[in-house]
Motif scaffolding. Structure first.
Motif, PDB file in Angstrom:
ATOM      1  N   ALA A  46      -5.809   3.694  -7.865  1.00  0.00           N
ATOM      2  CA  ALA A  46      -4.606   3.266  -6.390  1.00  0.00           C
ATOM      3  C   ALA A  46      -3.961   4.361  -5.832  1.00  0.00           C
ATOM      4  O   ALA A  46      -3.174   4.518  -4.442  1.00  0.00           O
ATOM      5  CB  ALA A  46      -4.246   1.700  -6.290  1.00  0.00           C
TER       6      ALA A  46
ATOM      7  N   THR B 192       1.892   1.615  -3.173  1.00  0.00           N
ATOM      8  CA  THR B 192       0.558   2.057  -3.553  1.00  0.00           C
ATOM      9  C   THR B 192       0.025   0.092  -4.384  1.00  0.00           C
ATOM     10  O   THR B 192       0.985  -0.007  -4.194  1.00  0.00           O
ATOM     11  CB  THR B 192       0.538   1.900  -5.533  1.00  0.00           C
TER      12      THR B 192
ATOM     13  N   ALA C  56      -8.369  -0.437  -4.125  1.00  0.00           N
ATOM     14  CA  ALA C  56      -7.460   0.416  -4.659  1.00  0.00           C
ATOM     15  C   ALA C  56      -8.176   1.340  -3.856  1.00  0.00           C
ATOM     16  O   ALA C  56      -7.220   2.422  -3.471  1.00  0.00           O
ATOM     17  CB  ALA C  56      -8.671   0.842  -6.140  1.00  0.00           C
TER      18      ALA C  56
ATOM     19  N   PHE D 194      -6.398   0.775 -12.594  1.00  0.00           N
ATOM     20  CA  PHE D 194      -6.753   0.383 -11.273  1.00  0.00           C
ATOM     21  C   PHE D 194      -5.434   0.702  -9.599  1.00  0.00           C
ATOM     22  O   PHE D 194      -5.239   1.326  -9.539  1.00  0.00           O
ATOM     23  CB  PHE D 194      -5.982  -1.868 -10.730  1.00  0.00           C
TER      24      PHE D 194
END
Length: 194
Positions: A45, A109, A132, A41
């Motif tokens: 992201a 992020t 994301a 993830f």
């Protein structure tokens, strides 16, 4: 100094249950994301906004060249005219793209919490679930009562089993079973009371 004689009994460190004590409730079921799911993830992201930002800046440069080159050519051949400045207004679009692209490159992020949700005897506590993809909305933290919540495990040939939690009047929550550290069937039986 010697230790006191306990008569063969070993201290347990806990309280001795009596007949007056309330019945013990089930321990909460803490459902966590697997570490590899969290890493995947965070990688997605971080990668997606950077790609969008670079693409926006490249598009801005292309549009700027498409406006600037004809303006310079017209100005060079016909001389400067004040109405030719109207073409320069078209630079607002590339400028806006550059601003948006730089913002996308600087975006922090999204971080996925280690805990997905916690199931207790009477409620389900969801942690905030970031997306994301920065274009999609994040799922906020929520608390649902267990009664009235439906749960199902849906098989999917593309992504494997999905755990789907629903509650009337609330956004459904969908989790890929492979990303959770507790089997989907265990979660489903705990929520449905089985």
């Amino acid at each position: 100094m010697t230790a006191p004689d306990l008569g063969g009994a070993v201290p347990t460190g806990g309280a001795v249950p009596t007949g007056d004590a309330p019945p013990a409730t089930a321990d909460p079921l803490v459902v966590r994301f697997r570490p590899e799911a969290r890493q995947d993830f965070e990688r997605r992201a971080a990668r997606d906004p950077a790609r969008r930002g670079r693409a926006a800046i490249a598009l801005a440069l292309l549009l700027a060249l498409l406006v600037l080159v004809p303006w310079v050519a017209v100005t060079a051949t016909q001389g400067f005219e004040p109405r030719g400045l109207v073409l320069l207004v078209l630079f607002a679009v590339p400028a806006a793209l550059v601003v948006w692209g730089r913002r996308s490159l600087r975006t922090g992020t999204a971080v996925l919490s280690p805990v997905a949700f916690v199931v207790t005897a009477d409620e389900i506590r969801f942690e905030p679930l970031p997306s994301a993809n920065s274009a999609l909305a994040d799922a906020p933290a929520a608390v649902w009562p267990v009664p009235g919540t439906t749960v199902e495990v849906r098989p999917s040939w593309a992504v494997g089993d999905r755990l789907v939690l629903r509650r009337p009047g609330a956004r459904r929550r969908v989790y890929l079973a492979a990303t959770l550290d507790v089997p989907a069937a265990t979660i489903a039986s705990r929520i449905s009371g089985g």
